[in-house]
Design a protein around this motif. Sequence first.
Motif, short mmCIF file in Angstrom:
data_model
loop_
_atom_site.label_atom_id
_atom_site.label_comp_id
_atom_site.label_asym_id
_atom_site.label_seq_id
_atom_site.Cartn_x
_atom_site.Cartn_y
_atom_site.Cartn_z
N ALA A 33 0.84 -1.20 0.00
CA ALA A 33 0.00 0.00 0.00
C ALA A 33 0.87 1.26 0.00
CB ALA A 33 -0.94 0.00 1.20
N SER A 34 1.96 1.24 0.76
CA SER A 34 2.88 2.38 0.78
C SER A 34 3.46 2.64 -0.60
CB SER A 34 4.03 2.14 1.76
OG SER A 34 3.53 1.96 3.06
N ASN A 35 3.87 1.57 -1.28
CA ASN A 35 4.42 1.72 -2.62
C ASN A 35 3.38 2.23 -3.61
OD1 ASN A 35 7.01 0.93 -1.92
ND2 ASN A 35 6.60 -1.23 -2.31
N ALA A 36 2.14 1.78 -3.46
CA ALA A 36 1.07 2.24 -4.35
C ALA A 36 0.82 3.73 -4.14
CB ALA A 36 -0.21 1.44 -4.10
N VAL A 37 0.74 4.18 -2.89
CA VAL A 37 0.53 5.60 -2.61
C VAL A 37 1.71 6.42 -3.12
CG1 VAL A 37 0.32 7.34 -0.78
CG2 VAL A 37 -0.97 5.20 -0.63
N ALA A 38 2.92 5.94 -2.92
CA ALA A 38 4.11 6.65 -3.38
C ALA A 38 4.11 6.78 -4.90
CB ALA A 38 5.37 5.94 -2.90
N GLU A 39 3.79 5.72 -5.59
CA GLU A 39 3.81 5.75 -7.06
C GLU A 39 2.69 6.63 -7.62
OE1 GLU A 39 5.16 5.01 -10.95
OE2 GLU A 39 6.11 4.91 -8.98
N LEU A 40 1.49 6.53 -7.07
CA LEU A 40 0.41 7.41 -7.52
C LEU A 40 0.74 8.87 -7.27
CD1 LEU A 40 -2.77 5.44 -6.39
CD2 LEU A 40 -2.13 6.03 -8.73
N SER A 41 1.33 9.15 -6.13
CA SER A 41 1.73 10.52 -5.81
C SER A 41 2.79 11.01 -6.79
CB SER A 41 2.28 10.60 -4.38
OG SER A 41 1.29 10.22 -3.45
N ILE B 12 3.57 6.41 7.74
CA ILE B 12 3.88 6.09 6.35
C ILE B 12 3.76 7.33 5.47
CG2 ILE B 12 3.06 4.81 4.32
CD1 ILE B 12 2.27 2.55 6.37
N TYR B 13 2.67 8.07 5.62
CA TYR B 13 2.45 9.25 4.79
C TYR B 13 3.53 10.31 5.06
CZ TYR B 13 -2.10 7.03 4.16
OH TYR B 13 -3.10 6.14 3.90
N ALA B 14 3.92 10.47 6.30
CA ALA B 14 4.98 11.43 6.63
C ALA B 14 6.30 11.00 5.98
CB ALA B 14 5.14 11.55 8.14
N ALA B 15 6.58 9.69 5.98
CA ALA B 15 7.80 9.19 5.35
C ALA B 15 7.80 9.43 3.84
CB ALA B 15 7.97 7.70 5.64
#
Length: 70
Positions: free
Chosen positions: A19-27, A51-54
Amino acid sequence: MPLGGPGVPPSAQRGRGWASNAVAELSRRTQAEGARVCLFTDQANPTSNKIYAALGYQPVADMANLVIAR
Protein backbone atom coordinates in the motif's frame (compact mmCIF):
# COMPACT_ATOMS: atom_id res chain seq x y z
CA MET A 1 -8.68 14.91 -9.32
CA PRO A 2 -9.42 12.01 -6.97
CA LEU A 3 -7.14 9.06 -7.62
CA GLY A 4 -8.28 6.48 -5.17
CA GLY A 5 -10.16 5.75 -2.04
CA PRO A 6 -9.53 4.06 1.24
CA GLY A 7 -7.77 0.79 0.86
CA VAL A 8 -6.50 -1.64 3.43
CA PRO A 9 -4.63 -4.79 2.46
CA PRO A 10 -5.85 -8.08 3.94
CA SER A 11 -4.32 -8.58 7.38
CA ALA A 12 -2.08 -11.42 6.17
CA GLN A 13 -0.58 -9.08 3.55
CA ARG A 14 0.01 -6.03 5.77
CA GLY A 15 3.48 -4.82 6.62
CA ARG A 16 4.96 -5.70 3.23
CA GLY A 17 4.90 -2.16 1.85
CA TRP A 18 2.44 -2.77 -0.97
CA ALA A 19 0.00 0.00 0.00
CA SER A 20 2.88 2.38 0.78
CA ASN A 21 4.42 1.72 -2.62
CA ALA A 22 1.07 2.24 -4.35
CA VAL A 23 0.53 5.60 -2.61
CA ALA A 24 4.11 6.65 -3.38
CA GLU A 25 3.81 5.75 -7.06
CA LEU A 26 0.41 7.41 -7.52
CA SER A 27 1.73 10.52 -5.81
CA ARG A 28 4.87 10.54 -7.96
CA ARG A 29 2.95 10.12 -11.22
CA THR A 30 0.39 12.76 -10.32
CA GLN A 31 3.06 15.28 -9.37
CA ALA A 32 5.01 14.48 -12.54
CA GLU A 33 1.92 15.55 -14.51
CA GLY A 34 2.02 18.90 -12.71
CA ALA A 35 -0.91 18.31 -10.38
CA ARG A 36 -0.95 18.93 -6.65
CA VAL A 37 -1.51 15.94 -4.42
CA CYS A 38 -3.74 16.00 -1.35
CA LEU A 39 -4.19 13.09 1.03
CA PHE A 40 -6.97 12.74 3.59
CA THR A 41 -6.10 10.54 6.54
CA ASP A 42 -7.45 9.40 9.89
CA GLN A 43 -5.58 11.27 12.63
CA ALA A 44 -6.21 8.37 14.99
CA ASN A 45 -4.19 5.95 12.82
CA PRO A 46 -0.51 6.34 13.73
CA THR A 47 0.61 3.62 11.32
CA SER A 48 -0.76 5.26 8.19
CA ASN A 49 0.26 8.72 9.35
CA LYS A 50 3.85 7.55 9.86
CA ILE A 51 3.88 6.09 6.35
CA TYR A 52 2.45 9.25 4.79
CA ALA A 53 4.98 11.43 6.63
CA ALA A 54 7.80 9.19 5.35
CA LEU A 55 6.49 9.79 1.81
CA GLY A 56 6.74 13.55 2.37
CA TYR A 57 3.14 14.42 3.19
CA GLN A 58 2.65 17.15 5.79
CA PRO A 59 -0.43 18.06 7.84
CA VAL A 60 -2.17 21.14 6.45
CA ALA A 61 -5.64 21.27 8.03
CA ASP A 62 -7.95 19.37 10.34
CA MET A 63 -11.43 18.63 9.01
CA ALA A 64 -14.62 17.23 10.43
CA ASN A 65 -17.48 15.42 8.73
CA LEU A 66 -20.75 16.44 10.34
CA VAL A 67 -24.18 14.92 9.69
CA ILE A 68 -27.30 16.89 10.57
CA ALA A 69 -30.26 14.60 11.23
CA ARG A 70 -33.83 15.76 11.50
